[in-house]
Structures are given as C-alpha cells and as structure tokens.
Design a protein around this motif. Sequence first.
Motif, PDB file in Angstrom:
ATOM      1  N   TRP A  13      39.558  40.695  36.490  1.00  0.00           N
ATOM      2  CA  TRP A  13      40.813  42.591  36.877  1.00  0.00           C
ATOM      3  C   TRP A  13      40.114  42.538  38.541  1.00  0.00           C
ATOM      4  N   GLY A  14      38.765  42.440  38.404  1.00  0.00           N
ATOM      5  CA  GLY A  14      38.045  43.241  39.791  1.00  0.00           C
ATOM      6  C   GLY A  14      38.968  42.180  40.612  1.00  0.00           C
ATOM      7  N   LEU A  15      38.795  40.746  40.805  1.00  0.00           N
ATOM      8  CA  LEU A  15      39.324  39.906  41.833  1.00  0.00           C
ATOM      9  C   LEU A  15      41.178  39.862  42.176  1.00  0.00           C
ATOM     10  N   THR A  16      41.546  40.539  40.878  1.00  0.00           N
ATOM     11  CA  THR A  16      43.185  40.566  40.718  1.00  0.00           C
ATOM     12  C   THR A  16      43.365  41.915  41.560  1.00  0.00           C
ATOM     13  N   VAL A  17      42.797  42.998  41.994  1.00  0.00           N
ATOM     14  CA  VAL A  17      43.752  44.550  41.895  1.00  0.00           C
ATOM     15  C   VAL A  17      44.333  44.285  43.634  1.00  0.00           C
ATOM     16  N   PHE A  18      43.924  43.725  44.057  1.00  0.00           N
ATOM     17  CA  PHE A  18      45.273  43.522  45.450  1.00  0.00           C
ATOM     18  C   PHE A  18      46.158  43.056  45.317  1.00  0.00           C
ATOM     19  N   MET A  19      46.251  43.037  44.046  1.00  0.00           N
ATOM     20  CA  MET A  19      47.629  41.223  43.993  1.00  0.00           C
ATOM     21  C   MET A  19      48.620  41.983  43.877  1.00  0.00           C
ATOM     22  N   PRO A  20      49.651  41.442  43.742  1.00  0.00           N
ATOM     23  CA  PRO A  20      50.766  42.365  43.335  1.00  0.00           C
ATOM     24  C   PRO A  20      50.724  42.624  41.819  1.00  0.00           C
ATOM     25  N   VAL A  21      51.611  43.948  40.748  1.00  0.00           N
ATOM     26  CA  VAL A  21      51.072  44.844  39.773  1.00  0.00           C
ATOM     27  C   VAL A  21      51.161  43.779  38.659  1.00  0.00           C
ATOM     28  N   GLY A  22      52.157  43.050  38.793  1.00  0.00           N
ATOM     29  CA  GLY A  22      52.489  42.100  38.025  1.00  0.00           C
ATOM     30  C   GLY A  22      50.996  40.789  37.457  1.00  0.00           C
ATOM     31  N   VAL A  23      50.311  40.580  38.444  1.00  0.00           N
ATOM     32  CA  VAL A  23      49.142  39.597  38.669  1.00  0.00           C
ATOM     33  C   VAL A  23      48.292  41.054  38.082  1.00  0.00           C
ATOM     34  N   THR A  24      47.965  42.055  38.625  1.00  0.00           N
ATOM     35  CA  THR A  24      47.025  43.391  37.899  1.00  0.00           C
ATOM     36  C   THR A  24      47.316  43.546  36.345  1.00  0.00           C
ATOM     37  N   TYR A  25      47.887  43.429  35.723  1.00  0.00           N
ATOM     38  CA  TYR A  25      48.628  43.830  34.215  1.00  0.00           C
ATOM     39  C   TYR A  25      48.191  42.743  33.543  1.00  0.00           C
ATOM     40  N   VAL A  26      48.312  41.513  34.650  1.00  0.00           N
ATOM     41  CA  VAL A  26      47.646  40.207  33.142  1.00  0.00           C
ATOM     42  C   VAL A  26      46.526  40.845  32.947  1.00  0.00           C
ATOM     43  N   ALA A  27      46.066  40.842  33.983  1.00  0.00           N
ATOM     44  CA  ALA A  27      44.511  41.169  33.652  1.00  0.00           C
ATOM     45  C   ALA A  27      43.789  41.880  33.316  1.00  0.00           C
ATOM     46  N   ALA A  28      45.218  43.439  33.266  1.00  0.00           N
ATOM     47  CA  ALA A  28      44.001  44.327  32.363  1.00  0.00           C
ATOM     48  C   ALA A  28      44.859  43.806  30.183  1.00  0.00           C
ATOM     49  N   VAL A  29      44.997  43.558  30.445  1.00  0.00           N
ATOM     50  CA  VAL A  29      45.634  43.123  28.966  1.00  0.00           C
ATOM     51  C   VAL A  29      44.328  42.002  28.426  1.00  0.00           C
ATOM     52  N   LEU A  30      44.878  41.315  29.563  1.00  0.00           N
ATOM     53  CA  LEU A  30      43.718  39.839  29.356  1.00  0.00           C
ATOM     54  C   LEU A  30      41.939  40.609  28.538  1.00  0.00           C
ATOM     55  N   ILE A 111      34.222  40.931  46.554  1.00  0.00           N
ATOM     56  CA  ILE A 111      34.640  39.792  46.523  1.00  0.00           C
ATOM     57  C   ILE A 111      35.969  39.398  46.967  1.00  0.00           C
ATOM     58  N   ILE A 112      36.677  39.673  46.433  1.00  0.00           N
ATOM     59  CA  ILE A 112      38.013  39.769  47.159  1.00  0.00           C
ATOM     60  C   ILE A 112      38.573  40.519  48.216  1.00  0.00           C
ATOM     61  N   GLY A 113      37.453  42.158  48.137  1.00  0.00           N
ATOM     62  CA  GLY A 113      37.797  42.985  48.937  1.00  0.00           C
ATOM     63  C   GLY A 113      37.777  42.461  50.322  1.00  0.00           C
ATOM     64  N   LEU A 114      36.356  41.631  50.422  1.00  0.00           N
ATOM     65  CA  LEU A 114      36.016  41.245  51.468  1.00  0.00           C
ATOM     66  C   LEU A 114      36.465  39.682  52.314  1.00  0.00           C
ATOM     67  N   LEU A 131      51.410  34.270  52.603  1.00  0.00           N
ATOM     68  CA  LEU A 131      51.593  34.120  51.166  1.00  0.00           C
ATOM     69  C   LEU A 131      51.924  35.403  50.119  1.00  0.00           C
ATOM     70  N   GLU A 132      53.281  35.217  49.187  1.00  0.00           N
ATOM     71  CA  GLU A 132      53.469  36.316  48.839  1.00  0.00           C
ATOM     72  C   GLU A 132      52.438  36.934  48.027  1.00  0.00           C
ATOM     73  N   PRO A 133      51.363  36.469  47.225  1.00  0.00           N
ATOM     74  CA  PRO A 133      50.754  37.179  45.937  1.00  0.00           C
ATOM     75  C   PRO A 133      49.766  38.201  47.584  1.00  0.00           C
ATOM     76  N   LEU A 379      42.155  53.538  39.609  1.00  0.00           N
ATOM     77  CA  LEU A 379      41.718  53.579  38.549  1.00  0.00           C
ATOM     78  C   LEU A 379      40.649  53.253  37.557  1.00  0.00           C
ATOM     79  N   TRP A 380      40.501  51.788  37.583  1.00  0.00           N
ATOM     80  CA  TRP A 380      39.784  51.402  37.102  1.00  0.00           C
ATOM     81  C   TRP A 380      38.326  50.606  38.126  1.00  0.00           C
ATOM     82  N   VAL A 381      38.648  50.459  39.391  1.00  0.00           N
ATOM     83  CA  VAL A 381      37.422  50.502  40.193  1.00  0.00           C
ATOM     84  C   VAL A 381      36.889  51.243  40.545  1.00  0.00           C
TER      85      VAL A 381
END
Length: 410
Positions: A13-30, A111-114, A131-133, A379-381
């Motif tokens: 979830w931390g790694l996906t916070v900058f990515m499109p919202v669909g990916v972040t939703y997947v991380a939250a559900v996971l 990691i993803i922020g830097l 790239l789209e993401p 909110l997550w961060v």
Amino acid sequence: MKSNIVRPAAMFWGLTVFMPVGVTYVAAVLLLITLFAAGGLRERALRLRSNPMWWPVVFYVAWTLIVLAIGPHYPQTGSNLGHGLRIAATVLMALALTDEEAIWALRGFWIIGLVNIVMIGLYYSVGFPVLEPWRGVLILVGNKSISNALLFTIMAATAVVFGLKSLMEHRPWRVLAALALVLAVIAIITLTLISRTSLLALLIASAAACVHKWRRQLKVLAVAIVIGSAVVAVGIWNSPGVQQKFELGMQELEAAQAGSVSEGSWVVRYYMYRDTARMIIDRPLTGWGIGGWTEQWHLRGPKLLADYNMPHNDFLWMGSQAGVLGSLSLLAIVLTAIWLAWRRDDVAGRYAFVATLVLLIATSLNSALRDAQIGLSILWVSMVYLRLAQAPGDSWRGLLPQRFAARLQT
C-alpha cells in the motif's frame, strides 16, 4: 507464519500511494484481506479499542448510518456511503498495524517517494516516455497529481523535522540532505505538480514543527520563527512564480465576490463553500441525507460548475449530508490525530504532527478524504505516521535496514 503476510501487504500500500487510484484500491483491499487471514484479530481489536482514535471513528460511522436510515436517498447515496466508510476503514486499518508492520508501510512510502523525485528530475532534464502509472507523478493531470503533491509535501515536512533534529545534533551532512529534499519538493509543487494548497501546507507544517520542538523554550521558539519567516519572505520575494500564484488566488476570490463565475480554483471554492454552508444552515440537524450534496449543488450552484461532485472541503461535505454532528464527527477524527501527535513530545510525535497538519489543511481546502484519489493515499500515510507516534521508544529507528543504519551511524 501467517502473521508475516501483513508486512508486505502494508508495504505494498505504501508503494502504491502515488499510483492510479485503482492500484491503491487493490492495495487497500489486499491489506484488509491479509489482516483477517493473518489471525491475531483479538490483539488488533484490543489495540484499536484502547486507542483514543476509536471513539471518534465509531461516532462518525454510527451517525453516518443513522442519517442513512432516517434520511432521503439519492443516486449518489451508495457512492458517498462507500467513501464515508472507506475513510473509517483506512484509519482503523492503519492503527491496527503492529509497530513492525507500520514500519514496513512507511518503508514503501519513502522508497517510492524518493524514486519518484529522482524520476521527476530525470524526466525534466533528459526526458523519457511517460508510462501511464506514473503520469500523475510527472505531469499535472487532476486530483491524482494533487494527491501526489500533498504526499511530497508530507515528505518535505518530515525532512524539516529531521533537519531540525540533525541541526541540534551537529550533523551537517544530514541537514544538507534534508534541505535538498525540501528544495526538491518545493520545485515540484511550484513548477510541475503545481499546488498552492501543498505550498501553504508545507509553510504551516514547517512552522508547526518549530512550535512542537521548542514549545517549552519560548525564546528559542521566537528566534526560530523570526529566522524561518525571514527565509520564507526572501524565498517568496525571489520567486515571482510563487507570488503570481497567490496573487492569482486573491484575484479569483475578489472576482467571485463580485459575482464573476469561472472555473478558477478559488472562484469554484468560493461558490462551493458559500452554497454548502447554506445547505448546512437550512438543515443543521441531519443534513440533506447521505449523497444529498450533489442534488443541492445542482439547485444552488452556478450552472457552469454543475459537474462538480464534491465541495472541496470534507467537513462541509459531511455537514451538508449529515448535519452539524456529521461535520463535527469527521473533524473530531482529524483533530484527535493532531492532538495525539502534539501530546508526544519527541521526534516521532513531531513527524506525526506535521503529517496530520498537512492532512487537516488538505481536507479543509480540497476533498482529501472524500476523493479516493487523494484519501486512499494521504489519509493512509498520515495514519501510519500517527501509528508510529503511538509506539514506544524510537519508533522510526527500524525504517532503515540495520546494516545501512549502522553505516550511517559511523
């Protein structure tokens, strides 16, 4: 062991916070699935029940469900209910993490922020295909880019806290590293992912970090504020672009007050705040019902702005659809988080204090909770920061791997 599956899920979830919202939703559900699959639910429940954040969240959810039961329903009721419950779920999932799991989530974010800061530098210096993401990281493309700007702001505010700590410990290289990160973020939020809200949040959070650190040393605090104000004044004076952005905001506000209608950022906010406040005044007890803001906006707001589906202030959003108690219940969640961070008088508390202040500012000037493109990330961060502020000892010590941390100490 099953209990170990939560750590990589939290990190994901931390790694996906900058990515499109669909990916972040997947991380939250996971993460939600792994929390149940890993076991130890009784321990997590006890941790949540003993947390001062528990009762504000419970009241917020309970009042939302009461209004849902007794109030009118609209085509937007389902989506607004889903967003409202997602806010509560995000807070509870972050606070249910163990200390180690929260560190893993934080690692993913940093990691993803830097990596993204380096990527932005390379994109605008040597260039490469988008790239789209990563489109919302590299180019200003709506609310996802606003979310990313706010996440970078949390990183910069964290760097301010780290820099102050390093300055007091006489570690000049760490101070320079923190300063470099702050300057990089300022460049991003003023030149690429342009966001006046982020710049304002960074200024306020930086001043708040000084207040938090030297609140018992008023003379030192006064000197720090004077020096900080002078640095900010010089920076703004030598940055015509920043001056123009704030001057444009004032011009938009004056135009709106004179009756002008446009899609200028502060023109939109003026009409939204005015008309949403009137919605609350008309029905202060239970509001217009969950999902009722959009219908009322269509009736009250300028026709040019009819396509907007949220008022750029989540406390007004909740007040319009759930009355004053709804607004206060959401505000109580954010203010309780800020108070808990303020109460801890060390660097972990200071990190959480600046992160939750950025959350408050973003929620007040944008839909940082209602809009999942922003709320699933900021909110997550900020809640992960708060979770670590509630852990004993030096809760951030495990952020870096032990070998790397040992080398930095030498």
